[in-house]
Write a protein that holds these residues in place. Structure first.
Motif, PDB file in Angstrom:
ATOM      1  N   SER A   1      14.835  16.871 -14.276  1.00  0.00           N
ATOM      2  CA  SER A   1      14.235  17.502 -15.452  1.00  0.00           C
ATOM      3  C   SER A   1      15.306  17.984 -16.422  1.00  0.00           C
ATOM      4  CB  SER A   1      13.357  18.682 -15.032  1.00  0.00           C
ATOM      5  OG  SER A   1      14.156  19.681 -14.463  1.00  0.00           O
ATOM      6  N   LEU A   2      16.555  18.014 -15.963  1.00  0.00           N
ATOM      7  CA  LEU A   2      17.642  18.459 -16.842  1.00  0.00           C
ATOM      8  C   LEU A   2      18.073  17.383 -17.824  1.00  0.00           C
ATOM      9  CD1 LEU A   2      19.900  20.178 -14.177  1.00  0.00           C
ATOM     10  CD2 LEU A   2      18.361  21.303 -15.790  1.00  0.00           C
ATOM     11  N   ASN A   3      17.639  16.153 -17.593  1.00  0.00           N
ATOM     12  CA  ASN A   3      18.019  15.079 -18.509  1.00  0.00           C
ATOM     13  C   ASN A   3      17.530  15.389 -19.912  1.00  0.00           C
ATOM     14  OD1 ASN A   3      19.305  13.475 -16.601  1.00  0.00           O
ATOM     15  ND2 ASN A   3      17.354  12.626 -15.894  1.00  0.00           N
ATOM     16  N   GLY A   4      18.413  15.209 -20.876  1.00  0.00           N
ATOM     17  CA  GLY A   4      18.042  15.473 -22.261  1.00  0.00           C
ATOM     18  C   GLY A   4      18.264  16.907 -22.685  1.00  0.00           C
ATOM     19  N   HIS A   5      18.462  17.809 -21.716  1.00  0.00           N
ATOM     20  CA  HIS A   5      18.730  19.210 -22.052  1.00  0.00           C
ATOM     21  C   HIS A   5      20.223  19.479 -22.030  1.00  0.00           C
ATOM     22  CE1 HIS A   5      14.707  20.963 -22.020  1.00  0.00           C
ATOM     23  NE2 HIS A   5      14.424  20.050 -21.110  1.00  0.00           N
ATOM     24  N   PRO A   6      20.661  20.450 -22.836  1.00  0.00           N
ATOM     25  CA  PRO A   6      22.080  20.832 -22.746  1.00  0.00           C
ATOM     26  C   PRO A   6      22.358  21.535 -21.402  1.00  0.00           C
ATOM     27  CG  PRO A   6      20.922  22.251 -24.302  1.00  0.00           C
ATOM     28  CD  PRO A   6      19.956  21.170 -23.899  1.00  0.00           C
ATOM     29  N   VAL A   7      23.391  21.100 -20.712  1.00  0.00           N
ATOM     30  CA  VAL A   7      23.759  21.659 -19.408  1.00  0.00           C
ATOM     31  C   VAL A   7      25.266  21.879 -19.384  1.00  0.00           C
ATOM     32  CG1 VAL A   7      23.764  21.261 -16.908  1.00  0.00           C
ATOM     33  CG2 VAL A   7      21.924  20.307 -18.293  1.00  0.00           C
ATOM     34  N   ILE A   8      25.695  23.013 -18.787  1.00  0.00           N
ATOM     35  CA  ILE A   8      27.137  23.199 -18.587  1.00  0.00           C
ATOM     36  C   ILE A   8      27.391  23.670 -17.150  1.00  0.00           C
ATOM     37  CG2 ILE A   8      27.715  23.712 -20.974  1.00  0.00           C
ATOM     38  CD1 ILE A   8      27.724  26.675 -20.287  1.00  0.00           C
ATOM     39  N   VAL A   9      28.611  23.421 -16.674  1.00  0.00           N
ATOM     40  CA  VAL A   9      29.050  23.907 -15.362  1.00  0.00           C
ATOM     41  C   VAL A   9      30.267  24.792 -15.594  1.00  0.00           C
ATOM     42  CG1 VAL A   9      29.963  23.255 -13.109  1.00  0.00           C
ATOM     43  CG2 VAL A   9      28.212  21.842 -14.190  1.00  0.00           C
ATOM     44  N   LEU A  10      30.287  25.936 -14.874  1.00  0.00           N
ATOM     45  CA  LEU A  10      31.368  26.907 -15.064  1.00  0.00           C
ATOM     46  C   LEU A  10      32.405  26.821 -13.957  1.00  0.00           C
ATOM     47  CD1 LEU A  10      29.180  29.991 -16.036  1.00  0.00           C
ATOM     48  CD2 LEU A  10      30.287  28.330 -17.549  1.00  0.00           C
TER      49      LEU A  10
END
Length: 416
Positions: free
Chosen positions: A21-30
């Motif tokens: 469901s994260l496809n297409g959404h902005p995502v970051i990893v810290l």
DNA sequence: TCTGGGGTCCTAGGACCC
DNA sequence: TCTGGGGTCCTAGGACCC
């Protein structure tokens, strides 16, 4: 011909595999401690979130655009990396794993190059869920250039091949000098000062000039860009040449005992890596540091050469204590510490020494026993006393995902 | 308030030796 | 007065990468 396969936005892609469901959404990893940004989806890049930006500086942006945030989950990424590399190694005659998300491949001949490479990309994505980009060329540095194009321009459909002199020149003309593999900020400034703006300008300089300004390192880049292979096959079996474990502490550490516990805990992590590659260390390095953003930062380190190479934690802990005695300044708030094992040798090459006061056979049996307990019950199950009861990794991980692939309790759930 | 972690390679310069 | 020089080993630190 070489191919460089590079996983797209690797850590983000790992999270997406288990969370489509994260496809297409902005995502970051810290990073550790949720300190700064170490991976971004394309959508996050488009919002202007830069690489290595401190998280606190983009908090508002994150909230405003509902960016999905993850703490780093190296257990998951490491396992996904192994899967990608395994698939790749089954597809080509030779592979050199360059980093957690990149590998150089030795291709099978030149026939149907594009078809061959597109197939590799397709198989990887199909079997692991990780999208990749591939750059193909005669040298590794040119592969990097090609890969850059494959990522940057949609038209290439994730595969860019530089296989003619024309394409090489055109690609280099369109590559800024700072984007060349091996050219960092320092050298970029120096080169731009001398009028070298693109990779192509760089190749037009004389070899002697490059060498005088940038030593043999620059000369190698120059030759590679000109199509001469000089970064040869890495020795795959050699293992790491040094093993470094260091951490920043979320909450600063005050007091000798706590600091020693932390250092020994870092040494324990290092020993695990050391033993895994069946090496012994001849050199040991310990470093402590206060906040690096303070003007009066304190940073100090000690190095010792061991009389007898070892991978025994109890013995190493003793040396750590000796070195910390020399480094420790009372009353400071320590923000970071590190332990580095250097001058590694393979266990089987260790020479028994008549004067060695330690019974190495016995010590080795004990360490093996500890390893097997750790293997069954985890590294936390057995510790040596000096690590202390109270030591916590002291790391913030507010947005941690699950270890879907390596822990049964955290395996993915499917609801129907 | 909050700023990662783990690597590699190279060079300069000092120590030491003959 | 004149005061070698070359080789090797070691370490610190720079530069870069992902």
């Amino acid at each position: 011909m070489y191919a460089l396969v590079d996983c797209n936005n690797f850590f983000v892609s790992c999270e997406r595999v288990f969370n489509p469901s994260l496809n297409g959404h902005p995502v970051i990893v810290l990073s550790n401690n949720d300190g700064c940004v170490i991976a971004r989806s394309n959508e996050a890049k488009a919002l202007g979130i830069g690489m290595a930006v401190p998280f606190f500086q983009i908090r508002q942006l994150v909230e405003k655009h509902q960016v999905v945030v993850f703490s780093t989950n190296f257990t998951l990424y490491g396992d996904m990396s192994d899967r990608v590399m395994t698939v790749l190694s089954e597809l080509v005659p030779g592979i050199e794993v360059y980093s957690v998300d990149e590998a150089f491949l030795h291709l099978r001949g030149l026939e149907k190059l594009r078809e061959q490479v597109e197939n590799i990309a397709r198989v990887v994505t199909k079997s692991t869920g990780i999208p990749v980009s591939v750059g193909v060329a005669q040298t590794k540095t040119l592969c990097k250039v090609a890969n850059h194009f494959a990522k940057k321009y949609k038209g290439y459909e994730d595969v860019c091949i530089i296989d003619t002199e024309e394409k090489r020149i055109k690609a280099l003309q369109q590559t800024e000098i700072g984007d060349v593999w091996g050219i960092g900020r320092r050298h970029r400034n120096m080169l731009e000062y001398h009028g070298v703006k693109t990779a192509y300008d760089f190749t037009l300089k004389s070899r002697a000039w490059i060498r005088s300004k940038m030593t043999v390192v620059g000369e190698r880049i120059w030759r590679e860009l000109n199509g001469q292979l000089c970064l040869e096959r890495e020795d795959v079996d050699s293992g790491k040449k040094q093993i470094c474990t260091s951490r920043s502490f979320g909450v600063p550490i005050v007091g000798y005992d706590r600091l020693l516990e932390s250092i020994v805990a870092l040494a324990a992590l290092g020993v695990a890596k050391l033993r895994k590659q069946k090496s012994l260390a001849k050199g040991l390095y310990v470093m402590v540091q206060t906040n690096r953003f303070d003007d009066d930062m304190y940073k100090s380190s000690r190095f010792i050469t061991l009389s007898y190479p070892t991978s025994d934690l109890a013995e190493i802990a003793g040396y750590c204590r000796k070195m910390l005695n020399q480094l420790y300044v009372n009353g400071l708030e320590y923000k970071r510490a590190g332990v580095i094992f250097q001058d590694l040798i393979k266990e089987e090459n260790a020479v028994r020494d008549f004067f060695d006061p330690v019974d190495r056979e016995k010590q080795s049996r004990l360490s093996d026993a500890l390893d097997s307990i750790a293997g069954k019950y985890g590294r936390e199950a057995v510790k040596i006393a000096i690590q202390g009861e109270g030591y916590q990794p002291n790391i913030k991980q507010t947005y941690l995902s699950k270890r879907y692939t390596t822990n049964l309790k955290e395996i993915i759930e499917i609801r129907v």
